[in-house]
Design an enzyme around this catalytic site. Structure first.
Site, mmCIF file in Angstrom:
data_model
loop_
_atom_site.group_PDB
_atom_site.id
_atom_site.type_symbol
_atom_site.label_atom_id
_atom_site.label_comp_id
_atom_site.label_asym_id
_atom_site.label_seq_id
_atom_site.Cartn_x
_atom_site.Cartn_y
_atom_site.Cartn_z
ATOM 1 N N ASN A 154 -7.291 -1.729 13.956
ATOM 2 C CA ASN A 154 -8.968 -1.901 13.709
ATOM 3 C C ASN A 154 -9.454 -3.059 12.709
ATOM 4 O O ASN A 154 -10.263 -3.197 12.206
ATOM 5 C CB ASN A 154 -9.297 -0.416 12.954
ATOM 6 C CG ASN A 154 -8.861 -0.357 11.623
ATOM 7 O OD1 ASN A 154 -8.019 -1.003 11.228
ATOM 8 N ND2 ASN A 154 -9.196 0.744 10.678
ATOM 9 N N HIS A 202 -7.709 -3.812 9.959
ATOM 10 C CA HIS A 202 -7.310 -3.764 8.412
ATOM 11 C C HIS A 202 -6.313 -4.282 8.052
ATOM 12 O O HIS A 202 -5.541 -5.041 8.773
ATOM 13 C CB HIS A 202 -7.264 -2.311 8.164
ATOM 14 C CG HIS A 202 -5.839 -1.406 8.431
ATOM 15 N ND1 HIS A 202 -5.878 -0.165 8.726
ATOM 16 C CD2 HIS A 202 -4.749 -2.127 8.896
ATOM 17 C CE1 HIS A 202 -4.565 0.159 8.949
ATOM 18 N NE2 HIS A 202 -4.120 -0.950 9.011
ATOM 19 N N GLU A 216 -9.821 -0.941 4.935
ATOM 20 C CA GLU A 216 -10.222 -0.406 6.056
ATOM 21 C C GLU A 216 -11.715 -1.456 6.490
ATOM 22 O O GLU A 216 -12.366 -1.794 5.450
ATOM 23 C CB GLU A 216 -10.660 0.798 6.389
ATOM 24 C CG GLU A 216 -9.510 1.725 5.920
ATOM 25 C CD GLU A 216 -8.386 1.900 7.098
ATOM 26 O OE1 GLU A 216 -8.614 0.938 7.990
ATOM 27 O OE2 GLU A 216 -7.678 2.637 7.182
ATOM 28 N N ASP A 253 0.920 -1.084 -0.112
ATOM 29 C CA ASP A 253 0.000 -0.003 -0.100
ATOM 30 C C ASP A 253 0.916 1.332 -0.351
ATOM 31 O O ASP A 253 2.145 1.289 0.101
ATOM 32 C CB ASP A 253 -1.007 0.016 1.270
ATOM 33 C CG ASP A 253 -0.281 -0.355 2.516
ATOM 34 O OD1 ASP A 253 0.922 -0.372 2.660
ATOM 35 O OD2 ASP A 253 -1.002 -0.733 3.588
HETATM 36 P P1 PGA Z 1 2.014 -1.914 12.263
HETATM 37 O O1 PGA Z 1 0.886 -1.431 11.277
HETATM 38 O O2 PGA Z 1 2.960 -3.143 11.914
HETATM 39 O O3 PGA Z 1 3.091 -0.791 12.277
HETATM 40 O O4 PGA Z 1 1.477 -2.336 13.564
HETATM 41 C C1 PGA Z 1 0.124 -2.701 10.999
HETATM 42 C C2 PGA Z 1 -1.097 -1.994 10.274
HETATM 43 O O5 PGA Z 1 -1.666 -0.887 10.854
HETATM 44 O O6 PGA Z 1 -1.512 -2.577 9.173
#
Ligand code: PGA
Length: 237
Positions: free
Chosen positions: A134, A136, A141, A66
């Site tokens: 959350n 995602h 999302e 992404d």
């Molecule tokens: P993080 O992010 O690996 O920095 O915890 C994961 C995400 O939000 O997809």
């Protein structure tokens, strides 16, 4: 879907062992890779293994998962910058086989269509993902349908505010582009990396709650080769 739980100390080497064995079996592996904090120790370990000659990415292909919209090229929070810093600088990937979103030329929607087609042309052997607070996956999302294509998305507030965890931001991005749940779900194998106690609440909902768009990561429960690779802190309640 399977769940593999490792002690905190050996989690990264366990993931690296599995990844190394996939690359040795199939050097042309086509992968979609997450950025963010979660995979950093795994990427570092893969860098050490490449340096030691134990594995090579030379014939593999990578698609970054992404990208934020509105951050200038080279910004430290950009996903392409993080992938460069955390993985590409340390492994022998051919830059010609590393796909990042070109979002700087004004037509991110067209770029998403091109990116989606490039993924589908050959498919993905392996997607290595992190878990959002959350639920995602990438920037898919809550509310994302499971067959969503690669596209522009409006970010959830939690994601927007969370961007500041990765570096200095004048303003948090409101939108991003993400490989969709459709192409992710079509990958031959999907690994969800989860570490740390802060992910324990959402991981239990991913593993035990209802399957559906409210928690996009529950898509993995339907995947025959979905694998959750969690450290012990992420499964303690
Ligand atoms: P993080 O992010 O690996 O920095 O915890 C994961 C995400 O939000 O997809």
């Amino acid at each position: 879907m399977r769940v593999d739980i490792q002690p905190v100390e050996t989690w990264a080497s366990r993931v690296a062992d599995l990844w190394t064995s996939r690359l040795l079996d199939q050097p042309t592996l086509r992968m979609c890779l997450a950025t963010g904090a979660t995979p950093v120790p795994v990427y570092a370990e893969m860098g050490r293994r490449v340096a030691a000659g134990a594995v090579s990415f030379a014939r593999a292909t990578v698609f970054v998962l992404d990208e934020w919209l509105g951050l200038p090229p080279g910004h430290e929070v950009r996903c392409d910058s993080m992938l460069q810093r955390d993985l590409l600088a340390h492994v022998d990937l051919d830059p010609g086989r590393v796909h990042t979103f070109d979002v700087d030329d004004g037509d991110p929607a067209a770029e998403c269509r091109t990116y989606d087609a490039a993924i589908r042309d050959g498919g993905l052997d392996l997607a290595i993902l992190g878990l959002g607070r959350n639920g995602h996956l990438g920037m898919n999302e809550p509310g994302t349908v499971f067959d969503a294509p690669t596209r522009i998305v409006e970010l959830a507030e939690e994601t927007r505010l969370g961007a500041a965890r990765y570096g200095e931001l004048a303003t948090s991005p409101t939108h991003g582009v993400t490989v969709g749940l459709g192409p992710i779900g079509d990958a031959a194998e999907v690994w969800l990396l989860v570490r740390g106690a802060e992910k324990a609440g959402i991981l239990s909902r991913v593993l035990e709650g209802p399957v559906g768009p409210d928690i996009p990561a529950t898509r993995l429960r339907l995947h025959p080769r979905g694998l959750v690779l969690a450290d012990a802190d992420a499964v303690s309640s």
